[in-house]
Structure formats: structure tokens, C-alpha cells
Design an enzyme around this catalytic site. Structure first.
Site, mmCIF file in Angstrom:
data_model
loop_
_atom_site.group_PDB
_atom_site.id
_atom_site.type_symbol
_atom_site.label_atom_id
_atom_site.label_comp_id
_atom_site.label_asym_id
_atom_site.label_seq_id
_atom_site.Cartn_x
_atom_site.Cartn_y
_atom_site.Cartn_z
ATOM 1 N N CYS A 194 59.241 60.498 45.647
ATOM 2 C CA CYS A 194 58.145 60.506 46.561
ATOM 3 C C CYS A 194 57.038 59.397 46.343
ATOM 4 O O CYS A 194 56.695 59.138 47.337
ATOM 5 C CB CYS A 194 57.438 61.955 46.624
ATOM 6 S SG CYS A 194 58.338 63.436 46.712
ATOM 7 N N ASP A 195 56.644 59.228 45.212
ATOM 8 C CA ASP A 195 55.634 58.377 44.917
ATOM 9 C C ASP A 195 55.889 57.283 43.894
ATOM 10 O O ASP A 195 55.122 56.610 43.709
ATOM 11 C CB ASP A 195 54.510 59.386 44.074
ATOM 12 C CG ASP A 195 54.052 60.730 44.745
ATOM 13 O OD1 ASP A 195 53.981 60.623 45.743
ATOM 14 O OD2 ASP A 195 53.880 61.654 43.974
ATOM 15 N N CYS A 245 56.964 64.257 41.572
ATOM 16 C CA CYS A 245 58.187 63.843 42.347
ATOM 17 C C CYS A 245 58.201 62.299 42.187
ATOM 18 O O CYS A 245 57.510 61.514 43.113
ATOM 19 C CB CYS A 245 58.110 64.199 43.798
ATOM 20 S SG CYS A 245 59.426 63.629 44.795
#
Length: 324
Positions: A136-137, A133
Site C-alpha cells: 500500500c505504502d 502494508c
């Protein structure tokens, strides 16, 4: 006992809930304890959902869908479904907490899960440089050289997004052409930070405590090489989340839940399916939402054919739930 339970909280699940709630079916929606909102919670700019000419953030879109569903009377529970019994006229849904719910109809809108490379070090280095993701990261990879594995729209979107943080983004693809849509390809090709590594697959992930590189294998010659990296993002597709219904619902050769024609009707009466769990081809938020609408309408029609005493019993339970 409920009239209807919806399993899943992506565009399909919440759209089904909106339609079911407006039909006074008082749906119970199981939203998951850790993945509520579905894949759009991991997406930044959604530019192709109707009604948002300037685009909308994925989490914002899902929040609005939930608010709309709750406005009409949907009850949302944040828990994971551990088991279901979809046979017979009354369906049973068991949650991770051990709580059990019964319903006359169930809509399965469980979506799909990220596909993995299947390498021994993939799980070990998950959260230590391996991710599925970008939104997300991506922030954690500022100034680093990273790679995205894949050749579809999701891979191009991940790679393009990651250029906001990384100094260099490699796209590793097994073939010499992409399967991504033309517009996504053009965006990636035009980005100076993105470089493509063709006809290559990741044979190994290097690093003791964090990703330090990958072992590449040429898919044509078999020659192996090493590429130094600070992070690896896997974007090779998704698998439908059908584990709950194995042995109870018919599946297609693609692994999705089989439905009849353009309907949402599964092989079990009173059970309907919607969204990515039935769609191996398009997998768009708007098609998932449309599928959710279909499932709610199908479920409403099914419920209207049931004996009045069963419907009355379900309605009494729903009324008690709302009162409490």
C-alpha cells in the site's frame, strides 16, 4: 429472509459464495466498506495459488473470485457488519447503515487484522511513516532508510518488496533466528539492501510529525539504542477478527473461532466459520479457499435438514430480491 449470509470477502468468503451460489442458495455476501477483498488486496505477486504458473497479483485474484461468485448469483453488499444475533433458527445480521438481514445460515469468514506494537506513538504516526502494508505504502518511501519489525513470512515478504523503493531496509527481530519459511529467509538473506538487527525490539518511535527513527531495546542485555529511519513497517502477525461473535460462538485458546474437527461447524447450529478466522497456523490463500468450500458444503447440508416452510420463506425473499 435469506437462506445464507456470508460475512467476509477474502478467499474463504468468495469461495463459500461460489459453492453456495452454484447450489442455488442465492447467498448474500457482506464485503466490508473499506477492506473488501481481504488481505490479498495488499499483496503483489501471489506465486503459490494453484492455476497461476506465472503468478498473479493479489487484487486481480480477488477480482476474479468476486466475478466468479457473482456469475452464479451471489449478491455482494459493500458495508460493515455492526452486530449479529446468531442464536435461534433465524440469524440476524445488522449493517453499519442500520439495515438488517435475516438468514437461516451464516458463514463467518472475517479473516484477521494486523497486529500492532502497542506503542503510544504508533497510532499518532500512522500514515506519517508507520505502516502495516508495504504494497500500500512502499511507493512513498523511495530512497529512504526504513525498517520492518517481525520474523515471519509476512515480514520477509514486506522487507523484500520494500527494497524496490527504499535505499536500505532493516529487519528488526526479537530473537536470533527467524520463524519464516526457508525460501523466504533465503530471499531476504540474499538481498544486499536488507540488514538484520537481531535480539532487538522497538521500545519507542521517534518523530514529531513523521517517523525519524526508533528506540531499540536489546532483548538479551536490555541496552537501548537509537536507529534513524524514514519509515517503520510492522509485520508481527495478525489477530482473528472475532469481535462480532464474542459471547455467541466458542473460541479456541488461540482466539480463533472453534469448529468441530475438519468441519466448519461452530458451537451454534446453522453458523459456520472459514478462513483465517479459524486458522492460526497455515493462513494461506489456498487453505482459506478450501475452508470456504467446506463451509458452503456444511451449510448446504444443514439447510437441507430444515423444515420446508422455512426454506420456502427464504427462497421467496431471495426471489423478490433478484426480481427487484
Amino acid at each position: 429472509m435469506r437462506q445464507i449470509i456470508i460475512i467476509g470477502s477474502g478467499p474463504a468468503g468468495y469461495t463459500a459464495a461460489i459453492y453456495a451460489a452454484r447450489a442455488n442458495l442465492q447467498p448474500l455476501l457482506i464485503a466490508s466498506s473499506v477492506e473488501a477483498g481481504g488481505e490479498l488486496m495488499n499483496t503483489t505477486d501471489v506465486e503459490n495459488f494453484p492455476g497461476f504458473p506465472e503468478g498473479v497479483q493479489g487484487p486481480d485474484l480477488m477480482t476474479k473470485m468476486q466475478e466468479q461468485a457473482e456469475r452464479f448469483g451471489t449478491e455482494v453488499v459493500y458495508d460493515d457488519v455492526s452486530a449479529v444475533d446468531l442464536t435461534g433458527p433465524i440469524k440476524t445480521v445488522t449493517l453499519g447503515s442500520g439495515e438488517t438481514h435475516e438468514a437461516l445460515a451464516v458463514i463467518v469468514a472475517t479473516g484477521s487484522a494486523y497486529r500492532k506494537l502497542g506503542l503510544s506513538d504508533e497510532e499518532r504516526l500512522s500514515g506519517h511513516g508507520v505502516s502495516w502494508c508495504a504494497t500500500c505504502d512502499g511507493f512513498f518511501f523511495k530512497g529512504k532508510t526504513i525498517a520492518v519489525v517481525g520474523g515471519g513470512d509476512s515480514a520477509m515478504e514486506e522487507a523484500t518488496f520494500l527494497t524496490r523503493f527504499a535505499s536500505k531496509v532493516y529487519v528488526i527481530h526479537r530473537k536470533d533466528t527467524l520463524r519464516a519459511s526457508k525460501i523466504m529467509q533465503e530471499r531476504a538473506f540474499a538481498n544486499d539492501k536488507i540488514e538484520f538487527i537481531w535480539n532487538s525490539e522497538v521500545a519507542g518511535i521517534l518523530g514529531a510529525d513523521a517517523v525519524e527513527g526508533v528506540q531499540l531495546r536489546d532483548t538479551v542485555t536490555g541496552v537501548e539504542s537509537t536507529l534513524e529511519l524514514g519509515g517503520l513497517f510492522v509485520a508481527i502477525g495478525n489477530d482473528p477478527r472475532t469481535h462480532l461473535v464474542h459471547g455467541q460462538l466458542d473460541l479456541t485458546p488461540d482466539g480463533t473461532i472453534s469448529v468441530g474437527g475438519r468441519s466448519s461447524k461452530t458451537s451454534q447450529a446453522g453458523v459456520f466459520a472459514a478462513g483465517d478466522v479459524v486458522d492460526p497456523t497455515y493462513r494461506q490463500a489456498v487453505t482459506a479457499a478450501a475452508s470456504g468450500c467446506v463451509s458452503a458444503l456444511d451449510a448446504e447440508h444443514y439447510l437441507s435438514t430444515l423444515p420446508q416452510d422455512l426454506l420456502a420463506k427464504a427462497s421467496e425473499t431471495e426471489l423478490a430480491s433478484v426480481t427487484n
